[in-house]
Motif scaffolding. Structure first.
Motif, PDB file in Angstrom:
ATOM      1  N   ILE B 103       0.844  -1.193   0.000  1.00 27.98           N
ATOM      2  CA  ILE B 103       0.000   0.000   0.000  1.00 27.98           C
ATOM      3  C   ILE B 103       0.889   1.256   0.000  1.00 27.98           C
ATOM      4  O   ILE B 103       0.658   2.200  -0.759  1.00 27.98           O
ATOM      5  CB  ILE B 103      -0.954  -0.011   1.221  1.00 27.98           C
ATOM      6  N   PHE B 104       1.918   1.224   0.826  1.00 27.56           N
ATOM      7  CA  PHE B 104       2.832   2.373   0.867  1.00 27.56           C
ATOM      8  C   PHE B 104       3.601   2.514  -0.447  1.00 27.56           C
ATOM      9  O   PHE B 104       3.820   3.612  -0.946  1.00 27.56           O
ATOM     10  CB  PHE B 104       3.808   2.235   2.040  1.00 27.56           C
ATOM     11  N   ASN B 105       3.965   1.358  -0.978  1.00 26.10           N
ATOM     12  CA  ASN B 105       4.669   1.317  -2.245  1.00 26.10           C
ATOM     13  C   ASN B 105       3.878   2.021  -3.353  1.00 26.10           C
ATOM     14  O   ASN B 105       4.412   2.818  -4.124  1.00 26.10           O
ATOM     15  CB  ASN B 105       4.786  -0.174  -2.608  1.00 26.10           C
ATOM     16  N   HIS B 106       2.596   1.723  -3.400  1.00 24.77           N
ATOM     17  CA  HIS B 106       1.734   2.306  -4.431  1.00 24.77           C
ATOM     18  C   HIS B 106       1.539   3.802  -4.177  1.00 24.77           C
ATOM     19  O   HIS B 106       1.471   4.598  -5.106  1.00 24.77           O
ATOM     20  CB  HIS B 106       0.389   1.573  -4.440  1.00 24.77           C
ATOM     21  N   ARG B 107       1.500   4.166  -2.923  1.00 24.79           N
ATOM     22  CA  ARG B 107       1.337   5.584  -2.583  1.00 24.79           C
ATOM     23  C   ARG B 107       2.561   6.395  -3.060  1.00 24.79           C
ATOM     24  O   ARG B 107       2.420   7.467  -3.636  1.00 24.79           O
ATOM     25  CB  ARG B 107       1.137   5.742  -1.072  1.00 24.79           C
ATOM     26  N   HIS B 108       3.749   5.826  -2.828  1.00 25.72           N
ATOM     27  CA  HIS B 108       4.977   6.460  -3.350  1.00 25.72           C
ATOM     28  C   HIS B 108       4.818   6.704  -4.848  1.00 25.72           C
ATOM     29  O   HIS B 108       5.065   7.783  -5.347  1.00 25.72           O
ATOM     30  CB  HIS B 108       6.189   5.528  -3.168  1.00 25.72           C
ATOM     31  N   TRP B 109       4.431   5.660  -5.553  1.00 23.58           N
ATOM     32  CA  TRP B 109       4.332   5.751  -7.011  1.00 23.58           C
ATOM     33  C   TRP B 109       3.345   6.831  -7.438  1.00 23.58           C
ATOM     34  O   TRP B 109       3.631   7.635  -8.323  1.00 23.58           O
ATOM     35  CB  TRP B 109       3.927   4.389  -7.609  1.00 23.58           C
ATOM     36  N   CYS B 110       2.184   6.855  -6.795  1.00 24.11           N
ATOM     37  CA  CYS B 110       1.161   7.849  -7.156  1.00 24.11           C
ATOM     38  C   CYS B 110       1.708   9.261  -7.011  1.00 24.11           C
ATOM     39  O   CYS B 110       1.565  10.098  -7.900  1.00 24.11           O
ATOM     40  CB  CYS B 110      -0.065   7.720  -6.252  1.00 24.11           C
ATOM     41  N   LEU B 111       2.352   9.513  -5.868  1.00 18.54           N
ATOM     42  CA  LEU B 111       2.836  10.863  -5.604  1.00 18.54           C
ATOM     43  C   LEU B 111       3.975  11.244  -6.543  1.00 18.54           C
ATOM     44  O   LEU B 111       4.066  12.378  -7.002  1.00 18.54           O
ATOM     45  CB  LEU B 111       3.268  10.993  -4.143  1.00 18.54           C
ATOM     46  N   GLU B 112       4.832  10.270  -6.836  1.00 16.76           N
ATOM     47  CA  GLU B 112       5.951  10.558  -7.752  1.00 16.76           C
ATOM     48  C   GLU B 112       5.439  10.766  -9.181  1.00 16.76           C
ATOM     49  O   GLU B 112       6.103  11.381 -10.000  1.00 16.76           O
ATOM     50  CB  GLU B 112       6.963   9.392  -7.761  1.00 16.76           C
ATOM     51  N   THR B 113       4.269  10.204  -9.472  1.00 23.65           N
ATOM     52  CA  THR B 113       3.747  10.240 -10.832  1.00 23.65           C
ATOM     53  C   THR B 113       2.807  11.429 -11.076  1.00 23.65           C
ATOM     54  O   THR B 113       2.652  11.890 -12.192  1.00 23.65           O
ATOM     55  CB  THR B 113       2.999   8.912 -11.142  1.00 23.65           C
ATOM     56  N   MET B 114       2.188  11.928 -10.004  1.00 28.29           N
ATOM     57  CA  MET B 114       1.199  12.995 -10.227  1.00 28.29           C
ATOM     58  C   MET B 114       1.871  14.347 -10.480  1.00 28.29           C
ATOM     59  O   MET B 114       2.975  14.598  -9.977  1.00 28.29           O
ATOM     60  CB  MET B 114       0.167  13.056  -9.092  1.00 28.29           C
TER      61      MET B 114
END
Lengths: 325, 340
Positions: B103-114
């Motif tokens: 879950i944290f992993n995906h959150r990192h990705w979302c923030l780095e991608t937005m």
């Protein structure tokens, strides 16, 4: 519903063997399906426990090898189950299983080496878990253990890998998942094990870390993973293996830990739970059994604290013992 | 699987479970057969992840749907909106799974991608989360990550101060919060390196003050003692040193900022002897005294009779510890047997 409260003060080997064998026959439970990402890991946990209990044949060797092969991807990595994505954690599990079965030639070893070495970050020396880039010292251990078992440590930058691990060292002598992260017994096993593999144990502050680790034992005999947390059978492995590698296994009370692990057995259906009275699972079963093995519980094969494999497998592979006794 | 109580179901309950789960299993297996990068597939991943947030392949698939399907060639505002919705989804799923790496992993990705991540909001959220579980290491790791992203929008000094205030608040709520002590051990060297001499003295005095007041509040709690040991430092030659600088932290004696180390240690010994009179069975106080005697032996040139006197003290303490803390008796025996 009734709660089963009977306990046993001996290791119920026959019952645990049956329990592990039964795991693949629970296809009518939802849990079987929603835990399929753990299937390959489950085979490693189950097979290691079986071998330590002198019952490696309880799982069909050909089936095990065929299943592991079915999890390898063209890029060399292994996934947690057929048609799942490859990941470094499962790649190590696959190698460990094949070595227990003495069947490493059944897969393309060069491809595995390529997959693992490509996951190293050239700048920091850290390892990514997969192409998505998560960094963790668990992956440093997975990579070093895997390549050491394959005798291909030459494929990566070992000094850089060590440098990254040392950046994860903390004020208490322990190690965390990334630079800045808090010490945790699981990560300590990974970092101390990884350093042992590359002959760098001189970098570990053995007195300080050994002290921190032995303070994990609580009044009930169980071990926790961080100060002020609950005891849990899996720390019988993470804490003990690290203490053992540092030559300080005698700093905890063996009899009390035996008692605790044995009291977490399911005396009706087999398996060991995280703590007495809870649901058993194969993860806690192997780490309970491996912990007992390290402490010399009678009737078990010896386990290697660095590789978390039966010691005879490491010897057959011709690898040196990388820990103090 | 952690903390699930073992109960033996009745035959009837077992039958009912099987019937109920048979339907879910069928549904689940159908979900898994879809591999298109479409809105339908995206919604299916939502369903599967609700059932099993550790199914990493599904998180990967979900990201691929966004990258190669739904957000491919999407305008900036749509990317921002979709990924913001993704953060809301993560927050919901997190409530019932606070310990999932993925879950944290995906959150990192979302923030780095937005396009426009709101790091200040992330800091607020993670601090809220640490109010619910002040020891969740995923939370602390995530907070450190968010702070590393705030470097661009906040002054380094302000960032350090925020951290100092936050960990202090956590310790005031509970002196046993080891995660907070740990964080201070990471913070303090940065604060000290930027400070002038007066500030350094003030900072280190304050740190000793906080550790001591925790120790006096609950002498049985190991967290503050461990932190205190670190502040006091150890003589470098007692630690196996590999000869490079990457792990200098454990050998830094921060206490020297306060004054001469051996004088301070001698004073500390007197102080803890007094504490021991009140708390005669405090194993942490005893261990600390033993450690202080050892350190004093190395910090100062002593004559033979002094060494003998200190060794006698240490032997006496070991004997007491063997009785009080019998589980670790062999460690105390090792210390006693290795005295020089």
């Amino acid at each position: 519903m009734s709660s089963s409260t009977t306990t046993s003060n001996v290791l119920l080997i026959d019952l645990h063997v049956k329990y592990i064998q039964s795991l693949d026959k629970k296809r009518d439970t939802l849990e079987y399906w929603i835990t399929e990402h753990l299937r390959l890991a489950g085979v490693y946990w189950g097979l290691t426990a079986l071998d330590l209990m002198n019952h490696v044949d309880a799982l069909d060797r050909d089936d095990v090898i065929a299943y592991v092969k079915s999890c390898q991807w063209p890029n060399g990595g292994f996934s947690g189950h057929v048609n799942h994505d490859p990941h470094l954690l499962y790649t190590l599990y696959a190698v460990q299983i094949l070595l227990i079965e003495d069947a490493i030639d059944a897969v393309d070893v060069d491809k595995i080496v390529e997959y693992v070495s490509d996951l190293q970050d050239k700048e920091t020396g850290a390892f990514k878990g997969d192409e998505w880039g998560e960094i963790d010292t668990r992956f440093s251990y997975s990579a070093l253990s895997c390549l050491s078992l394959l005798k291909r440590l030459d494929a990566i930058d070992v000094p850089k890998a060590v440098e990254f691990i040392m950046k994860c060292k903390n004020f208490d002598g322990g190690f965390g998942s990334t630079p800045g992260a808090e010490s945790h017994a699981g990560q300590i096993f990974c970092c101390v094990g990884a350093l042992a593999i590359v002959n760098s144990l001189h970098l570990v502050d053995g007195d300080l870390l050994g002290w921190w680790l032995c303070e994990r034992q609580l009044k009930n005999g169980g071990l926790n993973g961080r100060p002020q947390k609950l005891e849990d059978v899996c720390y019988s492995w993470w804490v003990l293996s690290a203490l053992s590698i540092l030559g300080k296994l005698h700093w905890i009370n063996k009899e009390k830990l035996f008692e605790f692990v044995l009291s977490a057995q399911d005396t009706e259906s087999g398996g060991i739970a995280d703590r007495p009275g809870d649901m058993a699972d194969v993860f806690h079963t192997v780490f309970g059994v491996a912990g007992l093995s390290l402490l010399g519980y009678p009737g078990l094969k010896l386990v290697d604290p660095v590789y978390c494999l039966p010691k005879h497998v490491i010897q057959r592979r011709g690898l040196a013992e990388r820990y103090k006794v | 699987m952690h903390g699930r109580r073992r109960v033996k179901p009745t035959a009837e309950a077992e039958r009912a479970r099987k019937e109920k789960e048979a339907v879910k299993i069928k549904e689940y297996r159908q979900l898994r057969s879809n591999h298109e990068y479409t809105q339908d597939a995206f919604e299916i991943t939502t369903k599967i992840l609700w059932q099993n947030p550790d199914f990493y392949t599904i998180w990967n698939f979900r990201r691929n749907i966004l990258i190669h399907g739904l957000l491919k060639d999407a305008p900036e505002d749509q990317r921002q909106e979709s990924l913001s919705e993704e953060l809301v989804f993560l927050q919901e799923i997190f409530q019932s799974n606070p310990k999932s790496y993925w879950i944290f992993n995906h959150r990192h990705w979302c923030l780095e991608t937005m396009p426009n991540p709101d790091w200040k909001k992330e800091l607020y959220l993670v601090e809220k989360m640490l109010e619910l579980d002040a020891r969740n290491f995923h939370g602390w790791d995530y907070r450190r990550y968010v702070k590393s992203k705030l470097v661009n929008s906040m002054q380094p000094k302000d960032l350090l101060q925020t951290d100092l205030d936050f960990t202090k608040k956590k310790l005031e709520q509970n002196f046993s919060n080891y995660s907070a002590w740990h964080q201070r051990s990471k913070l303090l060297p940065h604060l000290l390196s930027d400070a002038n001499e007066d500030e350094r003295k003030r900072l280190i005095d304050e740190e000793f003050g906080i550790a001591k007041s925790a120790i006096y509040t609950d002498p049985d709690d190991q967290s503050a003692w461990l932190y205190y040991w670190w502040l006091l430092g150890r003589e470098p030659h007692r630690i196996p040193v590999p000869g490079d600088s990457i792990h200098e932290e454990s050998s830094v004696a921060l206490v020297t900022i306060k004054g001469d180390r051996s004088t301070i240690i001698a004073d500390e010994i007197e102080e803890f002897k007094e504490l021991l009179e009140e708390e005669s069975n405090s194993k942490w106080c005893l261990q600390t005294l033993m450690h202080l005697y050892q350190e004093l032996k190395y910090a100062k040139k002593l004559d033979d009779s002094e060494v003998c006197k200190f060794n006698d003290e240490i032997v006496g303490i070991c004997d007491r510890l063997i009785k009080i803390d019998s589980m670790r008796a062999r460690r105390y025996e090792d210390i006693r047997n290795n005295l020089k």
